[in-house]
Design an enzyme around this catalytic site. Structure first.
Site, short mmCIF file in Angstrom:
data_model
loop_
_atom_site.label_atom_id
_atom_site.label_comp_id
_atom_site.label_asym_id
_atom_site.label_seq_id
_atom_site.Cartn_x
_atom_site.Cartn_y
_atom_site.Cartn_z
N HIS A 63 24.01 30.52 57.53
CA HIS A 63 23.85 29.37 58.44
C HIS A 63 24.93 29.53 59.51
O HIS A 63 26.02 30.04 59.22
CB HIS A 63 24.08 28.10 57.62
CG HIS A 63 23.82 26.81 58.31
ND1 HIS A 63 24.68 26.29 59.25
CD2 HIS A 63 22.81 25.92 58.20
CE1 HIS A 63 24.21 25.13 59.69
NE2 HIS A 63 23.07 24.87 59.06
N ASP B 154 29.83 29.30 50.64
CA ASP B 154 29.12 28.18 51.24
C ASP B 154 28.15 27.65 50.18
O ASP B 154 27.11 28.25 49.92
CB ASP B 154 28.37 28.65 52.50
CG ASP B 154 27.57 27.52 53.14
OD1 ASP B 154 27.48 26.43 52.53
OD2 ASP B 154 27.04 27.73 54.24
N GLN C 212 23.79 24.65 49.87
CA GLN C 212 22.44 24.59 49.31
C GLN C 212 22.43 24.83 47.80
O GLN C 212 21.35 24.86 47.20
CB GLN C 212 21.51 25.62 50.00
CG GLN C 212 21.26 25.37 51.47
CD GLN C 212 20.42 24.11 51.74
OE1 GLN C 212 19.79 23.55 50.85
NE2 GLN C 212 20.43 23.67 52.98
N LYS D 36 23.57 16.28 51.60
CA LYS D 36 22.53 17.15 51.02
C LYS D 36 22.43 16.95 49.50
O LYS D 36 21.59 17.55 48.85
CB LYS D 36 22.84 18.62 51.31
CG LYS D 36 22.69 18.98 52.79
CD LYS D 36 22.79 20.47 52.97
CE LYS D 36 23.06 20.87 54.40
NZ LYS D 36 21.91 20.71 55.29
N CYS E 21 19.29 26.77 62.06
CA CYS E 21 20.69 27.20 62.26
C CYS E 21 20.93 28.58 61.67
O CYS E 21 22.01 28.85 61.12
CB CYS E 21 21.68 26.19 61.70
SG CYS E 21 21.57 24.57 62.46
N1 PLP Z 1 25.48 25.95 55.14
C1 PLP Z 1 24.21 25.89 54.75
C2 PLP Z 1 23.66 26.97 53.88
C3 PLP Z 1 23.40 24.83 55.16
O1 PLP Z 1 22.12 24.77 54.78
C4 PLP Z 1 23.95 23.84 56.00
C5 PLP Z 1 23.11 22.74 56.51
O2 PLP Z 1 21.93 22.87 56.66
C6 PLP Z 1 25.29 23.95 56.37
C7 PLP Z 1 26.03 25.01 55.91
C8 PLP Z 1 25.96 22.94 57.24
O3 PLP Z 1 25.98 21.70 56.60
P1 PLP Z 1 26.51 20.42 57.39
O4 PLP Z 1 25.63 20.28 58.60
O5 PLP Z 1 26.33 19.31 56.42
O6 PLP Z 1 27.91 20.68 57.74
#
Ligand code: PLP
Length: 431
Positions: free
Chosen positions: A144, A221, A224, A247, A387
């Site tokens: 992402h 990260d 998910q 999430k 993203c």
């Molecule tokens: N990393 C992953 C794998 C994600 O799916 C997301 C959000 O879709 C993020 C990071 C970023 O999350 P946030 O927008 O809550 O900071």
């Protein structure tokens, strides 16, 4: 992690009972019953989470870690209890959890802390995080943007080089390449546990092993994964991990950064000001240990308390059982989509364990049109690059449609979605 011992998937009756806890799921959209398949972007909130936030404002609202009055003491206890709950949720100690605005903020905090360790007069213990022109940061092609852009910026600021582990046609990480890319110059390996586009669950132990062999720090990260599967940061042996409240059934505006205690205590602060200092003179300041060192200014107190309520809801339901249930839903979505003509699926093939999210391309119809067509039927999916532009480019695409399920998703909803997708090409006149 506190966990229901029953590893079997949630059954139909339980899912229907769970749905009653989520007021928004009963809404009509465009006159149709809402079919919410966008939990990968943001999840819905159970009543207990909504009430936790309201209860804070009705009964405890006050400044934490500051006031000498009773209300402030109650607020502080609730705030720190929330930290302990979220720590328990991921198998960490409470001192190892830093509140952040979201996962993106946690990743930026790390990247900026590393560059703060790389410039000027820093304490000896912080120098271990310094990176420079001889160093490399390694990410993957499936990140992402939240776990890519902050590292690009760190490299720009410090002269370090960014390298990446490529993705195979099957939507997995190329582990042969990983062994080549991760080397003696690698200082940080940052990768996603679960891809938000492919649904791939990455082999954390293998990647941590490669990083440890060269003395690199590991940043996971867990955006998910934390909401969907049992996550134990100690068992995974990562150095840092990030995840977002919104999430995992919690509110927006709150997330968490996990860091191994001795690392967090040595890491330079990023946002500075009130609440993170020991002594301040007109010349310089001393800093509190973690986590307060990273929590300057007024904190998102009600959001932290509500995020903890979400973690409790998930732990009481049982993360093993949620994960098992989502495995069933993932295969149902995949099998159903595979039957349809003109659908190109991204990510691991049916039968391979993956998260309950499926991104796909509909031949001849732009993803935004697919999304609007489904929306008219009350079906909410995500469209676009999610993203993850480099990953889409890797597959020769600019946009896909993504359906993502959660513990409240029913088989009937998956079937309604499949039926909706089955009608897309005909509606747009694609042969
Ligand atoms: N990393 C992953 C794998 C994600 O799916 C997301 C959000 O879709 C993020 C990071 C970023 O999350 P946030 O927008 O809550 O900071």
């Amino acid at each position: 992690m506190a966990e229901s011992r029953d590893p079997s998937a949630l059954d139909r009756t339980e899912v229907l009972r769970i749905r009653n806890d989520f007021p928004l799921l009963a809404h009509l959209v465009n006159g149709k019953t809402l079919v919410y398949l966008d939990s990968g972007a943001t999840s819905q909130n159970p009543q207990s989470v909504l009430e936790a936030e309201q209860e804070f404002y009705e009964q405890r609202n006050s400044a934490v870690h500051r006031g000498a009055h009773t209300l402030a003491a109650h607020a502080t206890v609730a705030f720190e209890d929330a930290r302990a709950t979220v720590a328990q949720f991921v198998g960490a100690r409470e001192e190892e959890i830093v509140w952040t605005a979201n996962a993106t903020a946690g990743l930026n905090l790390l990247a900026y802390a590393f560059s703060n360790a790389s410039i000027g007069d820093v304490p000896a213990e912080s120098r271990r995080f310094a990176v420079g022109p001889c160093d490399e940061i390694v990410v993957t092609e499936m990140e992402h943007h939240a776990n890519l852009v902050p590292w690009q910026e760190l490299c720009r600021r410090t002269g370090a080089a960014l390298r990446y582990i490529p993705v195979t046609d099957a939507g997995t990480l190329d582990l042969d390449e990983a062994a080549r890319v991760i080397g003696p110059k690698t200082r940080v390996l940052a990768f996603t546990h679960v891809s938000n586009v492919l649904g791939t669950i990455n082999p954390v132990a293998h990647l941590v092993g490669l990083a440890r062999a060269v003395g690199a720090l590991v940043v996971l990260d867990a955006c998910q994964s934390a909401p969907h599967l049992p996550l134990d940061v100690k068992a995974l042996d990562v150095d840092f991990a990030v995840f977002s409240g919104h999430k995992m059934l919690g509110p927006t505006g709150i997330g968490a950064l996990y860091g191994r205690q001795e690392l967090l205590d040595a890491l330079p602060p990023v946002t500075t000001g009130g609440s993170m200092i020991t002594t301040v003179t007109m010349e310089r300041s001393g800093y509190l240990p973690a986590p307060q060192r990273f929590e300057a200014g007024t904190q998102p107190v009600s959001q932290a308390i509500a995020m903890a309520a979400a973690a409790r809801y998930l732990m009481e339901t049982g993360m093993e059982r949620i994960h098992a249930r989502e495995g069933v839903l993932a295969q149902r979505m995949l099998e159903g989509l595979r039957e349809l003509p003109g659908i190109r699926l991204l990510g691991p093939a049916p039968g391979v364990e993956r998260a309950a999210l499926v991104a796909f391309d509909v031949d001849g119809v732009h993803a935004h049109d697919v999304g609007q067509y489904l929306d008219a039927q009350g079906i909410a999916v995500r469209v676009g690059h999610h993203c993850a532009q480099p990953l889409h480019r890797r597959f020769g695409l600019t946009a896909t449609t993504r359906a993502s399920a959660y513990l409240y998703t029913t088989e009937d909803e998956v079937d309604a979605f499949l039926q909706g997708v089955a009608g897309v090409r005909g509606f747009f006149g694609v042969k």
